[in-house]
Design a protein around this motif. Structure first.
Motif, mmCIF file in Angstrom:
data_model
loop_
_atom_site.group_PDB
_atom_site.id
_atom_site.type_symbol
_atom_site.label_atom_id
_atom_site.label_comp_id
_atom_site.label_asym_id
_atom_site.label_seq_id
_atom_site.Cartn_x
_atom_site.Cartn_y
_atom_site.Cartn_z
ATOM 1 N N GLU A 3 27.164 37.490 33.896
ATOM 2 C CA GLU A 3 26.247 38.502 33.407
ATOM 3 C C GLU A 3 26.742 39.861 33.848
ATOM 4 O O GLU A 3 27.225 40.031 34.961
ATOM 5 C CB GLU A 3 24.841 38.255 33.923
ATOM 6 N N HIS A 4 26.576 40.778 32.950
ATOM 7 C CA HIS A 4 27.026 42.122 33.252
ATOM 8 C C HIS A 4 25.915 42.856 33.967
ATOM 9 O O HIS A 4 24.839 43.043 33.445
ATOM 10 C CB HIS A 4 27.403 42.831 31.969
ATOM 11 N N PRO A 18 22.249 41.972 21.957
ATOM 12 C CA PRO A 18 22.242 42.895 23.097
ATOM 13 C C PRO A 18 22.972 44.209 22.800
ATOM 14 O O PRO A 18 22.705 45.214 23.437
ATOM 15 C CB PRO A 18 22.964 42.117 24.197
ATOM 16 N N ASP A 19 23.909 44.184 21.887
ATOM 17 C CA ASP A 19 24.666 45.396 21.554
ATOM 18 C C ASP A 19 25.489 45.081 20.308
ATOM 19 O O ASP A 19 25.341 44.014 19.731
ATOM 20 C CB ASP A 19 25.586 45.823 22.715
ATOM 21 N N MET A 40 26.143 37.862 15.900
ATOM 22 C CA MET A 40 25.272 38.241 17.016
ATOM 23 C C MET A 40 23.794 38.020 16.714
ATOM 24 O O MET A 40 22.932 38.519 17.431
ATOM 25 C CB MET A 40 25.496 39.718 17.367
ATOM 26 N N ALA A 57 20.145 36.531 16.603
ATOM 27 C CA ALA A 57 19.367 35.712 17.530
ATOM 28 C C ALA A 57 19.162 34.327 16.915
ATOM 29 O O ALA A 57 19.211 34.191 15.686
ATOM 30 C CB ALA A 57 18.025 36.373 17.798
ATOM 31 N N THR A 96 18.913 41.478 25.950
ATOM 32 C CA THR A 96 20.025 40.899 26.721
ATOM 33 C C THR A 96 19.896 39.374 26.700
ATOM 34 O O THR A 96 20.883 38.666 26.794
ATOM 35 C CB THR A 96 20.036 41.430 28.165
#
Lengths: 293, 526
Positions: free
Chosen positions: B8-9, B105-106, B185, B187, B520
């Motif tokens: 995890e960042h 998340p991005d 990406m 969900a 996230t």
């Protein structure tokens, strides 16, 4: 689709530095080219070299950064898939770049030159250069003083045929190398990958030989009318892509030697292999439509 | 199995302090903001050029600027508005909204995202610097037809070519990022046919961008070769053809105009259901219509070239193919109207812009149909009728949709409601200004006034005066917009997470202002 925590990288200096380098490259190239006729392109050359130097450093640094992230295991399978989509669509954009030049070639061959020669529905354009006869390859241009046509074109059945064989075999050798990577046969991987690089270099050597022959013996140059223009823009950009591909192969070979790739995780390797197949396919198109037909 | 660990960042939870945040950021919201401000700056720059054009055309005769400078203004106005204002604005909206809409998340490739943006200011710095060079800026029109842009071009054309290359690199990287984000990406549970329409239209737009920006790069490269390296692509003396330039350019150019309108369709399809308080009518037909428009955009390019001397079969093919576009476009307009039909409509500023979009874009669409008729186009070609047509689809079309989107999402971005009355004043000033500017152009165009000239015959004087007054009203009312945005950023009544009355979409499930990092952990979509 897997949904682990997706790696969002921290702030990075690379993008803005790369933008500055790109600006220097572009501004330098513009100034250099504009100064060609008056011999005043020195500042341009300086800016261009500075930009190229800066860009090389950035590419090395940026790629090193990403490779380290990869080694640290930051990229989930989902991130890996993002890279794959990215590379696939990049190659698609490259294909469309060549489509523009192939389109230009087909247009002049099937429409523009025959019309100039008085054939077809728009044959009235023959009034511009009366007596001009359409032919392909176009050796006698409408205005031979401004655009002196070539005396002959490259014979497809010598060097180009050999180059076709070389590039197609190189697509096989890189596939052999890739299979060796997946089967963890390290020496086979290093060998077949090395052979691919050598084939790429031989191809480039033969292309250079062909260009020298075209310029010195056949009078086939950028100035020799539309045949020379389409010939050099298509083979030239292809040659540049092979050069880039060969560089990528060499770098990825060094990474193989360092043991960066595992059978499960080697996106960088595959991306280069895809790119190499792409330059190979473009060459087949070139061989057929530029050299043979 | 996969040996990679899940990391995890954790380093950056909020934005970095100081100015460096904007240079080094990898956050899609920051990059979206950068794109939007850049585009607004370019909108005002290109707008000033438009006002210079309209000031000169206020009266017949030459008053303010020289013809060559006038040509530079028309050229730079077009290039800046297309590549600097409209396209980056849509990319900015995509950056802000797509990750939140699909529950990501991005963006898929955040560092490349930052690079896509930062190339643009440098590209436009180079483009604008040509104004100060010997021989002046490019003066051959935004379509830069050869041989005007090759044999007869000012020396600054070389910098123009490289600026176009830089914009192309930026657009292609931006588009790749958007496609990867949408495809990869989403969900869990966010299936393709559940995607908000803004996401769908951007997916197709991104595909168009990747397909045609390289063709633009190809055509400017051929120009560069012709100008400096002795080739004859666009010179018939060597067997080439100037018309080849137009074919390659419009093979890029026609999909390009859909690149500038499809995301607008998406925005309007988000806004109308919210303020009509009904679900969008015909969701799947919207998706298929958008895809059909994208497909057709590749086979209609020569309708820009009816008067260059195409073979008869070419004229017929491109005429009928072009008219075919009216079908999917009609489906869309029908769906928007059907969504509003018997809805509980309210007219907040985003809805005003969206409704104006539907009406005025349709006017632009119909004048497009008139231009599609090849024999009629022989009369309309290169007149102000064409100028009226494409400004109706681009200004009250694309630009109104962008403004609608900004008003719609501004409370989500800033956490404050914008001042509603001020927004409405901005809308009505823009609405009146736009129509005063461009509606009279239909008449002077049909009467035969050619485009891209600094002087004109006396009988066109009245309508030109009206158009110029309208242009100044439209131009200066954008300052209201600027003040409104700054005011909303600095304060205002706090916005709820939903902002509007039960709007649909994941972006309304998160607080306003949207936290620096959203989703996230991907949300579950039912």
């Amino acid at each position: 689709m897997s949904h682990e925590t997706y790696y969002v990288p921290a702030q990075s200096r690379w993008p803005i530095l790369a933008s500055i380098a790109l600006f220097l490259l572009a501004y330098g190239a513009g100034t250099l080219i504009n100064g060609l006729k008056t011999q005043t392109g020195d500042t341009g050359l300086l800016l261009l070299l500075a930009g190229a130097f800066m860009m090389s450093l950035i590419l090395i640094g940026w790629f090193r950064h990403v490779i380290n992230e990869s080694i640290d295991g930051k990229f989930s399978p989902q991130a890996d898939l993002s890279f794959r989509w990215g590379m696939s669509w990049f190659i698609f954009s490259e294909i469309m770049f060549f489509v523009a030049f192939f389109g230009a070639l087909f247009y002049v061959r099937t429409l523009a030159v025959p019309w100039l020669g008085g054939e077809g529905e728009k044959g009235v354009s023959n009034m511009l250069w009366q007596g001009f006869e359409a032919q392909w390859p176009l050796l006698t241009t409408p205005d031979m003083e401004q655009f002196p046509g070539a005396s002959a074109v490259i014979d497809p059945w010598h060097l180009p045929l050999l180059n076709t064989a070389i590039l197609i075999s190189s697509s096989f050798t890189i596939t052999l190398a890739h299979h060796a990577l997946k089967a963890q046969r390290r020496s086979a991987l290093i060998l077949w990958h090395g052979v691919t690089i050598i084939l790429g270099i031989i191809f480039l050597f033969f292309q250079a030989t062909e260009y020298i022959e075209a310029y010195q013996e056949l009078g086939l140059t950028l100035h020799s009318g539309i045949y020379g223009a389409t010939f050099f823009i298509l083979t030239g950009f292809h040659g540049l892509h092979v050069t880039l591909g060969t560089l990528m192969l060499i770098i990825i070979w060094l990474r193989v030697l360092k043991g960066h790739f595992t059978p499960d995780s080697h996106f960088g390797y595959e991306a280069v292999a895809w790119y190499w197949h792409f330059v190979d396919v473009v060459w087949v198109g070139l061989f057929l439509f530029v050299y043979v037909f | 199995m996969n040996t990679m660990t899940k990391v995890e960042h954790t380093e950056h939870h909020g934005p970095a302090a100081g100015i460096s945040r904007w240079f080094y950021t990898t956050n899609h919201k920051d990059i979206g903001t950068l794109y939007l401000w850049f585009s607004f700056a370019m909108f005002l720059t290109g707008g000033c050029m438009a006002l210079m054009i309209r000031a000169e055309l206020f009266q017949p005769g030459l008053q303010l600027i020289q013809p060559d400078f006038f040509n530079q203004m028309t050229t730079m106005h077009g290039l800046i508005m297309v590549f600097g204002a409209v396209m980056p604005a849509f990319v900015g909206l995509a950056n802000w909204m797509l990750p939140m809409m699909v529950g990501a998340p991005d963006m898929a490739l955040p560092r490349m995202n930052n690079w896509s943006f930062w190339i643009l200011p440098f590209a436009f710095a180079m483009m604008l610097s040509t104004l100060f060079m010997d021989g002046g800026a490019p003066n051959f029109g935004w379509t830069f037809y050869a041989p005007l842009s090759t044999t007869y071009a000012p020396p600054s054309v070389t910098y123009f070519i490289f600026a176009v290359h830089m914009m192309g690199i930026s657009s292609i990287m931006g588009a790749i990022n958007i496609i990867a984000t949408i495809l990869n990406m989403r969900a869990p549970g966010m299936t393709m046919m559940k995607l908000p329409l803004f996401v769908w239209t951007w997916l197709i737009t991104a595909f168009l961008l990747i397909a045609v920006m390289p063709v633009l790069a190809g055509v400017v490269t051929m120009m560069l070769m012709d100008i400096h390296f002795g080739t004859s692509f666009f010179n018939a003396a060597g067997g080439g053809d100037p018309v080849l330039f137009q074919h390659v350019f419009w093979f890029f150019g026609h999909p390009e105009v859909y690149i500038m309108i499809l995301p607008a369709f998406g925005i309007v399809s988000e806004i109308i259901p919210t303020f009509a308080r009904k679900r969008l009518f015909g969701y799947s037909s919207m998706v298929y219509a958008t895809s059909s428009i994208a497909f057709l955009s590749f086979i209609v390019w020569a309708h820009h070239m009816f008067t260059v001397g195409l073979p008869l079969m070419g004229e017929l093919f491109f005429m009928y193919a072009t008219m075919l576009i009216a079908v999917p476009t009609g489906v869309k307009v029908f769906n928007w109207v059907a969504t509003m039909f018997r809805g509980s409509m309210t007219f907040e500023t985003p809805m005003l812009f969206a409704v104006a979009f539907v009406v005025l874009f349709t006017i632009g669409g119909f004048s497009g149909l008139m231009l599609a008729i090849a024999p009629a186009d022989f009369q309309y070609h290169d007149t102000y009728f064409v100028v009226a047509h494409f400004h109706y689809v681009l200004v009250p079309g694309a630009v109104f949709a962008i403004m609608a989107g900004v008003y719609y999402w501004l409370p989500k971005w800033t956490g404050h409601y914008y001042p509603e009355t001020m927004g409405k004043v901005h809308f009505w000033c823009s609405f009146v200004g736009v129509n005063l500017t461009f509606f009279p152009m239909h008449f002077i165009g049909l009467a035969g006034m050619p485009r891209r000239i600094p002087d004109y015959a006396l009988q066109f004087a009245d309508f030109n005066m009206v158009a110029s007054i309208g242009a100044f009203i439209f131009g200066f009312s954008q300052l209201i917009f600027l003040v409104l945005i700054i005011k909303t950023i600095r304060g205002g009544s706090p916005a709820t997470p939903e902002v509007w009355d039960e709007p649909e979409g994941l972006e309304w499930t998160i607080p306003s202002p949207a936290p620096y990092h959203t989703f996230t952990t991907p949300p579950e979509v039912k």
